[in-house]
Write an enzyme that holds these catalytic residues in place. Structure first.
Site, PDB file in Angstrom:
ATOM      1  N   HIS A  87       0.851  -1.204   0.000  1.00 55.38           N
ATOM      2  CA  HIS A  87       0.000   0.000   0.000  1.00 55.38           C
ATOM      3  C   HIS A  87       0.875   1.238   0.000  1.00 55.38           C
ATOM      4  CE1 HIS A  87       0.799  -0.428   4.417  1.00 55.38           C
ATOM      5  NE2 HIS A  87       0.838   0.895   4.376  1.00 55.38           N
ATOM      6  N   HIS A 135      -6.043  -1.921   4.092  1.00 54.10           N
ATOM      7  CA  HIS A 135      -5.894  -0.755   3.215  1.00 54.10           C
ATOM      8  C   HIS A 135      -5.013  -1.062   2.016  1.00 54.10           C
ATOM      9  CE1 HIS A 135      -2.315  -0.526   5.586  1.00 54.10           C
ATOM     10  NE2 HIS A 135      -1.988   0.717   5.326  1.00 54.10           N
ATOM     11  N   HIS A 193       4.656   7.298   2.669  1.00 55.94           N
ATOM     12  CA  HIS A 193       5.447   6.062   2.626  1.00 55.94           C
ATOM     13  C   HIS A 193       4.906   5.072   1.607  1.00 55.94           C
ATOM     14  CE1 HIS A 193       2.459   4.850   5.824  1.00 55.94           C
ATOM     15  NE2 HIS A 193       2.468   3.715   5.143  1.00 55.94           N
ATOM     16  N   HIS A 247       0.858  -1.361  14.620  1.00 53.88           N
ATOM     17  CA  HIS A 247      -0.060  -0.256  14.351  1.00 53.88           C
ATOM     18  C   HIS A 247      -1.374  -0.533  15.069  1.00 53.88           C
ATOM     19  CE1 HIS A 247       1.811   1.999  11.173  1.00 53.88           C
ATOM     20  NE2 HIS A 247       1.853   1.015  10.326  1.00 53.88           N
ATOM     21  N   TYR A 294       9.146   1.506  10.017  1.00 51.98           N
ATOM     22  CA  TYR A 294       9.310   2.609   9.069  1.00 51.98           C
ATOM     23  C   TYR A 294      10.788   2.904   8.942  1.00 51.98           C
ATOM     24  CZ  TYR A 294       4.325   3.752   9.335  1.00 51.98           C
ATOM     25  OH  TYR A 294       2.967   3.719   9.273  1.00 51.98           O
ATOM     26  N   GLU A 318       8.004   1.228   4.379  1.00 52.70           N
ATOM     27  CA  GLU A 318       7.444   0.479   5.508  1.00 52.70           C
ATOM     28  C   GLU A 318       7.466  -1.000   5.161  1.00 52.70           C
ATOM     29  OE1 GLU A 318       3.205   1.132   6.202  1.00 52.70           O
ATOM     30  OE2 GLU A 318       3.322   0.246   8.188  1.00 52.70           O
TER      31      GLU A 318
HETATM   32  C1  M3P Z   1       0.054   3.085   8.372  1.00 57.15           C
HETATM   33  C2  M3P Z   1      -0.533   1.775   8.119  1.00 57.15           C
HETATM   34  C3  M3P Z   1      -0.008   7.766   9.697  1.00 57.15           C
HETATM   35  C4  M3P Z   1      -0.393   6.377   9.847  1.00 57.15           C
HETATM   36  C5  M3P Z   1       0.093   5.364   9.192  1.00 57.15           C
HETATM   37  C6  M3P Z   1      -0.430   4.023   9.221  1.00 57.15           C
HETATM   38  C7  M3P Z   1       1.047   8.210   8.787  1.00 57.15           C
HETATM   39  O1  M3P Z   1       1.142   3.317   7.686  1.00 57.15           O
HETATM   40  O2  M3P Z   1       0.013   1.054   7.309  1.00 57.15           O
HETATM   41  O3  M3P Z   1      -1.556   1.459   8.738  1.00 57.15           O
HETATM   42  O4  M3P Z   1      -0.590   8.608  10.321  1.00 57.15           O
HETATM   43 FE    FE Z   2       1.427   2.050   6.041  1.00 58.95          FE
END
Ligand code: M3P
Ligand code: FE
Length: 314
Positions: free
Chosen positions: A150, A201, A215, A247, A256, A266
């Site tokens: 993603h 996602h 990312h 996450h 990351y 990522e």
């Molecule tokens: C992810 C994900 C931010 C959240 C990122 C979350 C940049 O990258 O893969 O769920 O707020």
């Molecule tokens: Fe992500």
């Protein structure tokens, strides 16, 4: 009218030889095409189409475009009508204009990012083949990323996040899976996660000062692979801005880190959860934003929301 998955990202890099070395030896990707101007096309071992990354030599480390794949060539005509009826202009690029692809329907998203749709790309096949295949390539290098999973794009402010999210829901039939709300009564979306498959996602949008790329994520099987990937990164002195963690949002297991030009990458492992069309949207309020991003620490990481790749255009 099916958009099936993320197809590729096209970015500019500072030192093409250093980037080749990094994406081959650390990410475990292979160069499948090289143009006279030095542009490299790469694929992961578990992907079958010719490439998922385009790296262009440049003076600036910027983002060019992102592409998704549709099921049938005729979907491009159906989508062209649907997108234009919504009020967004499109252009149909002839086959071959984007390397090794059939015709490409290109547009500017409400956020301003260049977004491409294609149905056909040259086929190469998985590195393990498709007859009695090994479960992983014994000669694979580095972290052996499976596939491009993603991308998260930065939009200028919550209004742009909301307009782009609405566009993906209404025109592309993506499902909103998670959101971070903000503002009075949580009436704004500061970030959204959207799926066109059964994973949490395929694309996400976050509000920031400028349009850009936050990312690019690559899939790994599970937590042990994340630990091993972090070991590989440390052995190669790769800069990380987050060591292995969970996450809250999407439940992914993550690291990351940065490529040599400073693009944030990522590694995302695990299913997260299985998305069904009737799954309720998960909401994180502003007070729980950091718990959503970094579940264990729940703490703000300074440059995480401010340092990212800018688009090559305004
Ligand atoms: C992810 C994900 C931010 C959240 C990122 C979350 C940049 O990258 O893969 O769920 O707020
Ligand atoms: Fe992500």
């Amino acid at each position: 009218m099916g958009i099936t998955r993320i197809g590729h990202l096209d970015i500019n890099v500072l030192d093409i030889n250093e980037s080749r070395d990094y994406y081959e030896n650390i990410m475990g990707m292979k160069v499948t095409r090289e143009d006279k101007d030095g542009t490299l096309y790469l694929k992961c071992w578990d992907e079958w189409d010719k490439y998922s990354m385009i790296l262009r030599p440049s003076e600036e480390a910027t983002f060019n475009r992102i592409a998704f794949k549709v099921r049938n060539d005729s979907d491009l005509d159906d989508l062209k009508k649907k997108i234009e009826d919504y009020g967004t202009p499109t252009t149909m690029l002839p086959a071959g204009e984007i390397a090794d692809c059939g015709r490409v329907l290109t547009m500017k998203l409400p956020s301003g990012h260049t977004f491409d749709l294609y149905a056909e790309k040259a086929f190469i096949g998985k590195d393990v083949g498709d007859l009695n295949p090994a479960p992983w390539p014994i000669n694979g290098k580095g972290i052996k990323a499976h596939w491009l999973d993603h991308s998260l794009l930065m939009c200028q402010g919550p209004e742009a996040v909301m307009a782009t999210t609405k566009f993906f829901e209404e025109v592309f039939d993506f499902k909103l899976t998670e959101q971070v709300t903000a503002g009075p009564d949580g009436s704004l979306q500061a970030a959204t996660w959207l799926s066109c498959s059964s994973t949490p996602h395929d694309i996400a949008f976050v509000a920031g000062p400028e349009i850009g790329l936050h990312h690019i994520a690559f899939f790994l099987d599970g937590w042990n692979d994340i630990l091993r990937a972090a070991d590989v990164m440390a052995m190669n002195e790769v800069k990380m801005d987050l060591t292995p963690q969970r996450h809250g949002i999407t439940r992914g297991e993550t690291i990351y880190f940065f490529d040599p030009s400073g693009h944030r990458l990522e590694t995302f492992a695990g299913l997260g959860y299985f998305v069904q069309p009737d799954m309720p949207v998960v909401t994180w309020d502003e007070d729980h934003l950091w718990r959503g991003i970094f579940y264990h620490t729940g703490q703000e990481v300074g440059a995480f929301t401010t340092a990212y790749t800018l688009a090559a255009y305004k």
